[in-house]
Motif scaffolding. Sequence first.
Motif, short mmCIF file in Angstrom:
data_model
loop_
_atom_site.label_atom_id
_atom_site.label_comp_id
_atom_site.label_asym_id
_atom_site.label_seq_id
_atom_site.Cartn_x
_atom_site.Cartn_y
_atom_site.Cartn_z
N GLU A 187 0.83 -1.21 0.00
CA GLU A 187 0.00 0.00 0.00
C GLU A 187 0.87 1.26 0.00
N PHE A 188 1.97 1.22 0.73
CA PHE A 188 2.90 2.34 0.78
C PHE A 188 3.44 2.64 -0.62
N LYS A 189 3.85 1.60 -1.32
CA LYS A 189 4.36 1.78 -2.68
C LYS A 189 3.28 2.35 -3.61
N ARG A 190 2.07 1.84 -3.47
CA ARG A 190 0.98 2.31 -4.34
C ARG A 190 0.75 3.81 -4.15
N ARG A 191 0.69 4.24 -2.89
CA ARG A 191 0.44 5.66 -2.60
C ARG A 191 1.63 6.53 -3.02
N LEU A 192 2.83 6.02 -2.84
CA LEU A 192 4.01 6.79 -3.27
C LEU A 192 4.03 6.95 -4.78
N ARG A 193 3.65 5.93 -5.52
CA ARG A 193 3.61 6.05 -6.98
C ARG A 193 2.61 7.11 -7.41
N GLN A 194 1.48 7.22 -6.69
CA GLN A 194 0.51 8.26 -7.00
C GLN A 194 1.05 9.65 -6.66
N ALA A 195 1.75 9.76 -5.54
CA ALA A 195 2.26 11.07 -5.11
C ALA A 195 3.46 11.52 -5.93
N TYR A 196 4.23 10.55 -6.45
CA TYR A 196 5.43 10.87 -7.23
C TYR A 196 5.36 10.13 -8.57
N PRO A 197 4.52 10.61 -9.47
CA PRO A 197 4.35 9.92 -10.75
C PRO A 197 5.55 10.14 -11.68
N ASP A 198 5.73 9.17 -12.55
CA ASP A 198 6.74 9.30 -13.60
C ASP A 198 6.07 9.98 -14.80
N GLN A 199 6.54 11.20 -15.11
CA GLN A 199 5.97 11.95 -16.23
C GLN A 199 6.70 11.67 -17.54
N GLY A 200 7.49 10.61 -17.53
CA GLY A 200 8.23 10.24 -18.73
C GLY A 200 9.69 10.64 -18.69
N TYR A 201 10.09 11.35 -17.63
CA TYR A 201 11.48 11.80 -17.51
C TYR A 201 12.13 11.31 -16.21
N GLY A 202 11.48 10.35 -15.56
CA GLY A 202 11.94 9.91 -14.27
C GLY A 202 11.03 10.46 -13.17
N VAL A 203 11.27 10.00 -11.95
CA VAL A 203 10.48 10.40 -10.79
C VAL A 203 11.21 11.52 -10.06
N VAL A 204 10.54 12.65 -9.87
CA VAL A 204 11.16 13.80 -9.20
C VAL A 204 10.83 13.73 -7.71
N LEU A 205 11.88 13.70 -6.89
CA LEU A 205 11.74 13.68 -5.44
C LEU A 205 12.28 14.99 -4.88
N PRO A 206 11.42 15.96 -4.55
CA PRO A 206 11.90 17.18 -3.90
C PRO A 206 12.38 16.86 -2.49
N PHE A 207 13.56 17.36 -2.14
CA PHE A 207 14.13 17.04 -0.83
C PHE A 207 14.76 18.29 -0.23
N ARG A 208 14.10 18.84 0.78
CA ARG A 208 14.59 20.03 1.48
C ARG A 208 15.59 19.62 2.55
N ARG A 209 16.71 20.31 2.57
CA ARG A 209 17.76 20.06 3.57
C ARG A 209 18.04 21.36 4.33
N VAL A 210 18.34 21.22 5.62
CA VAL A 210 18.61 22.36 6.49
C VAL A 210 20.06 22.26 6.98
N PHE A 211 20.80 23.38 6.86
CA PHE A 211 22.23 23.40 7.16
C PHE A 211 22.55 24.47 8.20
N ALA A 212 23.60 24.22 8.97
CA ALA A 212 24.16 25.25 9.84
C ALA A 212 25.63 24.96 10.06
N VAL A 213 26.45 25.99 9.95
CA VAL A 213 27.89 25.90 10.22
C VAL A 213 28.22 26.96 11.26
N ALA A 214 28.83 26.53 12.37
CA ALA A 214 29.15 27.44 13.47
C ALA A 214 30.66 27.45 13.71
#
Length: 265
Positions: free
Chosen positions: A234-261
């Motif tokens: 079921e997880f795979k099924r829902r992920l395929r719906q949320a991240y469809p392949d539009q013919g160029y691969g599956v786009v996974l937006p991934f936000r990263r947070v950084f800090a250097v002190a």
Amino acid sequence: MTRTSHEWDPDRYLSYADERGRPFVELLARVGAEAPPRVVDLGCGPGNLTRLLAQRWPQAHVLGLDTSPQMVEKARQVEGIDARVADIVAWAKTHGDPVDVLISNAALQWVPGHLELLPALVGRLAPGGWFAMQVPGNFDEPSHTIRRELAAEPAFAPHTQGVAVPSSHDPGVYLRALQEQGCTVDAWETTYLHVLPGERASDPDPVFTWVSGTGARPTLQALPEGVRERFEAEFKRRLRQAYPDQGYGVVLPFRRVFAVAHTPA
């Protein structure tokens, strides 16, 4: 209470190793240390990125720490680093030799209340030392919300209650917390658009492959055989719906947070 008895799979984690490594490279580029004697990587994983620390500072003693024996076993095969099993919280609160560069890449999100741990981490630094951290900031994305919603359903909730889940804060929160420790701080965020192989590739569920090696792994391991297979399907099924392949691969937006002190010399 959070359960943390899951095990990490280095080979699964190394799926999409190049994509996972990009934030580390961006983080490391902001660290201005020239010839640090002691470098520590908190949450070193399989050591593939810790290797970059040894390459940049070949004269340094590079220590990689991770709670996973499986990850540390893999990291011990990497030339130039000393890898050991250790808990981040326990290490932060232990008195030891001052550290010149302390890096934590995609690890602190697994430490409950890690914001309150920052003073102890900065306290391990030598004068003029550097602390660099990166955590995912994508917990409102479907890759996480679908897992949470599915895990809360009656068929799965009895098994997934109390399972470890990652969390983080916005860059400004880390900025202020580290400034309060007397550091000069650079904090920012980056959203990567990872293009993963699509339906025609050998892996028809690339987003599942990604999350099953990191954020979803504790949930999956908490489920018994038979139940886990239903959850995964079921997880795979829902992920395929949320991240469809539009013919160029599956786009996974991934936000990263950084800090250097940087601490005062």
